[in-house]
Design a protein around this motif. Structure first.
Motif, PDB file in Angstrom:
ATOM      1  N   ASP A  65      -0.263   3.983   2.882  1.00 43.20           N
ATOM      2  CA  ASP A  65      -0.490   3.207   1.536  1.00 43.20           C
ATOM      3  C   ASP A  65       0.312   1.893   1.813  1.00 43.20           C
ATOM      4  O   ASP A  65       0.896   1.665   2.711  1.00 43.20           O
ATOM      5  CB  ASP A  65       0.320   3.851   0.445  1.00 43.20           C
ATOM      6  CG  ASP A  65      -0.403   3.654  -0.939  1.00 43.20           C
ATOM      7  OD1 ASP A  65      -1.466   3.002  -0.858  1.00 43.20           O
ATOM      8  OD2 ASP A  65       0.184   4.144  -1.896  1.00 43.20           O
ATOM      9  N   ALA A  66      -0.253   0.772   0.868  1.00 48.00           N
ATOM     10  CA  ALA A  66       0.421  -0.339   0.755  1.00 48.00           C
ATOM     11  C   ALA A  66       0.857  -0.524  -0.751  1.00 48.00           C
ATOM     12  O   ALA A  66       0.319   0.142  -1.547  1.00 48.00           O
ATOM     13  CB  ALA A  66      -0.751  -1.413   1.254  1.00 48.00           C
ATOM     14  N   ALA A  67       1.769  -1.500  -0.769  1.00 50.33           N
ATOM     15  CA  ALA A  67       2.424  -1.812  -2.067  1.00 50.33           C
ATOM     16  C   ALA A  67       2.226  -3.339  -2.351  1.00 50.33           C
ATOM     17  O   ALA A  67       2.627  -3.996  -1.362  1.00 50.33           O
ATOM     18  CB  ALA A  67       3.759  -1.273  -2.418  1.00 50.33           C
ATOM     19  N   THR A  68       1.704  -3.804  -3.378  1.00 52.66           N
ATOM     20  CA  THR A  68       1.503  -5.348  -3.676  1.00 52.66           C
ATOM     21  C   THR A  68       1.954  -5.538  -4.785  1.00 52.66           C
ATOM     22  O   THR A  68       1.735  -5.065  -5.906  1.00 52.66           O
ATOM     23  CB  THR A  68      -0.063  -5.824  -3.266  1.00 52.66           C
ATOM     24  OG1 THR A  68      -0.439  -5.154  -1.972  1.00 52.66           O
ATOM     25  CG2 THR A  68       0.076  -7.007  -3.520  1.00 52.66           C
ATOM     26  N   PHE A  93       3.608 -13.302  -4.818  1.00 52.21           N
ATOM     27  CA  PHE A  93       2.305 -12.355  -4.277  1.00 52.21           C
ATOM     28  C   PHE A  93       2.772 -11.783  -2.650  1.00 52.21           C
ATOM     29  O   PHE A  93       3.222 -12.536  -1.848  1.00 52.21           O
ATOM     30  CB  PHE A  93       1.180 -13.269  -3.737  1.00 52.21           C
ATOM     31  CG  PHE A  93      -0.115 -12.383  -3.639  1.00 52.21           C
ATOM     32  CD1 PHE A  93      -0.647 -11.625  -4.438  1.00 52.21           C
ATOM     33  CD2 PHE A  93      -0.555 -12.709  -2.358  1.00 52.21           C
ATOM     34  CE1 PHE A  93      -1.668 -10.733  -4.046  1.00 52.21           C
ATOM     35  CE2 PHE A  93      -1.811 -11.961  -2.083  1.00 52.21           C
ATOM     36  CZ  PHE A  93      -2.273 -10.962  -2.949  1.00 52.21           C
ATOM     37  N   GLU A  94       3.271 -10.730  -2.616  1.00 53.14           N
ATOM     38  CA  GLU A  94       3.811  -9.977  -1.454  1.00 53.14           C
ATOM     39  C   GLU A  94       3.505  -8.614  -1.152  1.00 53.14           C
ATOM     40  O   GLU A  94       3.286  -7.991  -2.384  1.00 53.14           O
ATOM     41  CB  GLU A  94       5.466 -10.078  -1.378  1.00 53.14           C
ATOM     42  CG  GLU A  94       6.048  -9.872  -2.502  1.00 53.14           C
ATOM     43  CD  GLU A  94       7.635 -10.304  -2.688  1.00 53.14           C
ATOM     44  OE1 GLU A  94       8.044 -10.571  -1.538  1.00 53.14           O
ATOM     45  OE2 GLU A  94       7.933  -9.817  -3.703  1.00 53.14           O
ATOM     46  N   SER A  95       3.509  -8.311  -0.021  1.00 54.55           N
ATOM     47  CA  SER A  95       2.857  -6.738   0.196  1.00 54.55           C
ATOM     48  C   SER A  95       4.058  -5.941   1.346  1.00 54.55           C
ATOM     49  O   SER A  95       4.441  -6.839   2.020  1.00 54.55           O
ATOM     50  CB  SER A  95       1.685  -6.447   0.770  1.00 54.55           C
ATOM     51  OG  SER A  95       0.727  -7.143  -0.242  1.00 54.55           O
ATOM     52  N   SER A  96       3.767  -4.538   1.226  1.00 51.73           N
ATOM     53  CA  SER A  96       4.524  -3.886   2.275  1.00 51.73           C
ATOM     54  C   SER A  96       3.674  -2.610   2.564  1.00 51.73           C
ATOM     55  O   SER A  96       2.810  -2.686   1.783  1.00 51.73           O
ATOM     56  CB  SER A  96       5.792  -3.568   1.884  1.00 51.73           C
ATOM     57  OG  SER A  96       5.718  -2.484   0.722  1.00 51.73           O
ATOM     58  N   ILE A  97       3.915  -2.053   3.380  1.00 54.48           N
ATOM     59  CA  ILE A  97       3.210  -0.783   3.918  1.00 54.48           C
ATOM     60  C   ILE A  97       4.298   0.440   4.110  1.00 54.48           C
ATOM     61  O   ILE A  97       5.484   0.110   4.289  1.00 54.48           O
ATOM     62  CB  ILE A  97       2.304  -0.757   5.323  1.00 54.48           C
ATOM     63  CG1 ILE A  97       3.345  -1.411   6.437  1.00 54.48           C
ATOM     64  CG2 ILE A  97       1.127  -1.891   4.883  1.00 54.48           C
ATOM     65  CD1 ILE A  97       2.519  -1.279   7.633  1.00 54.48           C
ATOM     66  N   GLN A 155       7.103  -1.377   6.512  1.00 61.88           N
ATOM     67  CA  GLN A 155       7.449  -2.704   6.618  1.00 61.88           C
ATOM     68  C   GLN A 155       7.011  -3.584   5.684  1.00 61.88           C
ATOM     69  O   GLN A 155       6.188  -3.299   4.989  1.00 61.88           O
ATOM     70  CB  GLN A 155       6.463  -2.941   8.046  1.00 61.88           C
ATOM     71  CG  GLN A 155       6.421  -4.288   8.665  1.00 61.88           C
ATOM     72  CD  GLN A 155       5.559  -4.425   9.827  1.00 61.88           C
ATOM     73  OE1 GLN A 155       5.040  -3.575  10.062  1.00 61.88           O
ATOM     74  NE2 GLN A 155       5.821  -5.576  10.237  1.00 61.88           N
ATOM     75  N   TYR A 156       7.860  -4.578   5.554  1.00 57.15           N
ATOM     76  CA  TYR A 156       7.607  -5.553   4.763  1.00 57.15           C
ATOM     77  C   TYR A 156       6.452  -6.428   5.382  1.00 57.15           C
ATOM     78  O   TYR A 156       6.841  -6.919   6.532  1.00 57.15           O
ATOM     79  CB  TYR A 156       8.867  -6.186   4.267  1.00 57.15           C
ATOM     80  CG  TYR A 156       8.722  -7.399   3.347  1.00 57.15           C
ATOM     81  CD1 TYR A 156       8.457  -7.214   2.076  1.00 57.15           C
ATOM     82  CD2 TYR A 156       8.459  -8.776   3.652  1.00 57.15           C
ATOM     83  CE1 TYR A 156       8.153  -8.403   1.162  1.00 57.15           C
ATOM     84  CE2 TYR A 156       8.606  -9.698   3.202  1.00 57.15           C
ATOM     85  CZ  TYR A 156       8.408  -9.718   1.582  1.00 57.15           C
ATOM     86  OH  TYR A 156       8.053 -10.698   0.869  1.00 57.15           O
ATOM     87  N   LEU A 157       5.552  -6.926   4.610  1.00 61.43           N
ATOM     88  CA  LEU A 157       4.785  -7.729   5.253  1.00 61.43           C
ATOM     89  C   LEU A 157       4.616  -9.180   4.635  1.00 61.43           C
ATOM     90  O   LEU A 157       3.982 -10.196   5.454  1.00 61.43           O
ATOM     91  CB  LEU A 157       3.071  -7.466   5.133  1.00 61.43           C
ATOM     92  CG  LEU A 157       3.027  -5.852   5.501  1.00 61.43           C
ATOM     93  CD1 LEU A 157       1.405  -5.379   5.224  1.00 61.43           C
ATOM     94  CD2 LEU A 157       3.142  -5.925   7.300  1.00 61.43           C
ATOM     95  N   GLY A 158       5.425  -9.666   3.822  1.00 65.26           N
ATOM     96  CA  GLY A 158       5.210 -10.816   2.987  1.00 65.26           C
ATOM     97  C   GLY A 158       3.948 -11.072   2.331  1.00 65.26           C
ATOM     98  O   GLY A 158       3.492 -10.249   1.867  1.00 65.26           O
ATOM     99  N   GLU A 159       3.601 -12.213   2.271  1.00 64.42           N
ATOM    100  CA  GLU A 159       2.232 -12.583   1.655  1.00 64.42           C
ATOM    101  C   GLU A 159       1.095 -12.359   2.244  1.00 64.42           C
ATOM    102  O   GLU A 159       0.458 -12.558   3.242  1.00 64.42           O
ATOM    103  CB  GLU A 159       2.368 -14.518   1.453  1.00 64.42           C
ATOM    104  CG  GLU A 159       1.303 -14.520   0.262  1.00 64.42           C
ATOM    105  CD  GLU A 159       1.486 -16.298   0.184  1.00 64.42           C
ATOM    106  OE1 GLU A 159       0.175 -16.724   0.089  1.00 64.42           O
ATOM    107  OE2 GLU A 159       2.414 -16.597   0.268  1.00 64.42           O
ATOM    108  N   MET A 160       0.539 -11.172   1.563  1.00 65.80           N
ATOM    109  CA  MET A 160      -0.777 -10.465   1.692  1.00 65.80           C
ATOM    110  C   MET A 160      -1.264  -9.899   0.669  1.00 65.80           C
ATOM    111  O   MET A 160      -0.591  -9.387  -0.089  1.00 65.80           O
ATOM    112  CB  MET A 160      -0.574  -9.650   2.933  1.00 65.80           C
ATOM    113  CG  MET A 160      -1.730  -9.002   3.752  1.00 65.80           C
ATOM    114  SD  MET A 160      -1.318  -8.031   5.030  1.00 65.80           S
ATOM    115  CE  MET A 160      -0.689  -9.187   6.160  1.00 65.80           C
ATOM    116  N   ALA A 195      -1.630  -0.892   7.393  1.00 67.69           N
ATOM    117  CA  ALA A 195      -0.932   0.416   7.353  1.00 67.69           C
ATOM    118  C   ALA A 195      -1.703   1.295   8.430  1.00 67.69           C
ATOM    119  O   ALA A 195      -1.002   1.987   8.932  1.00 67.69           O
ATOM    120  CB  ALA A 195      -0.869   1.024   5.727  1.00 67.69           C
ATOM    121  N   LEU A 196      -2.786   1.345   8.180  1.00 66.90           N
ATOM    122  CA  LEU A 196      -3.748   2.025   9.105  1.00 66.90           C
ATOM    123  C   LEU A 196      -3.385   1.699  10.665  1.00 66.90           C
ATOM    124  O   LEU A 196      -3.083   2.652  11.357  1.00 66.90           O
ATOM    125  CB  LEU A 196      -5.284   1.831   8.857  1.00 66.90           C
ATOM    126  CG  LEU A 196      -6.292   2.673   9.828  1.00 66.90           C
ATOM    127  CD1 LEU A 196      -6.336   3.854   9.568  1.00 66.90           C
ATOM    128  CD2 LEU A 196      -7.601   1.766   9.729  1.00 66.90           C
TER     129      LEU A 196
END
Length: 128
Positions: free
Chosen positions: A7-10, A15-19, A34-39, A48-49
């Motif tokens: 899953d991902a969280a945004t 505006f930022e996302s993590s998986i 993992q924290y992905l930052g702006e995505m 995530a996949l």
């Protein structure tokens, strides 16, 4: 056979996302994120996949049922096609990872059946 939930969280402002992904084997339940930052969210779901499959391969897992609540990712994988140019590199990455598994099944599940991976993704998002 391992089960992997991704899953991902945004969040929108900023505006930022993590998986987050959970790998369940007969021996253990492992959580990764993992924290992905702006995505944007769909791109984070693709991340995530890829991250989950790379981790499973690194753990020596050869048979996987992967479950995601992202219809875009699951449908694209099943059709082996995406019309969104932003997602094409992820689909190519997925295709390259397929060879690392003897069996790889990807299924869509409703969001309420993906709470563990959602919790992990939100944990990494809330750390920032």
């Amino acid at each position: 056979m391992a089960q992997i939930f991704i899953d991902a969280a945004t969040r929108q402002n900023p505006f930022e996302s993590s998986i987050g992904y959970v790998i369940r084997t007969d021996e253990a339940v492992l959580e990764f994120g993992q924290y992905l930052g702006e995505m944007e969210n769909h791109e984070a779901e693709w991340n995530a996949l890829i991250a989950a499959l790379k981790q499973a391969a690194a753990l020596g897992i050869r048979s996987v049922i992967l479950k995601s609540d992202s219809r875009i990712v699951v449908d694209s994988v099943h059709k082996n096609y995406t019309k969104n140019p932003k997602f094409k590199p992820y689909l190519l990455d997925y295709q390259g990872l397929q060879d690392k598994f003897d069996l790889l099944i990807i299924d869509w599940i409703p969001r309420d059946q993906n709470k563990h991976a959602d919790h992990v993704a939100r944990h990494y998002l809330n750390q920032h």
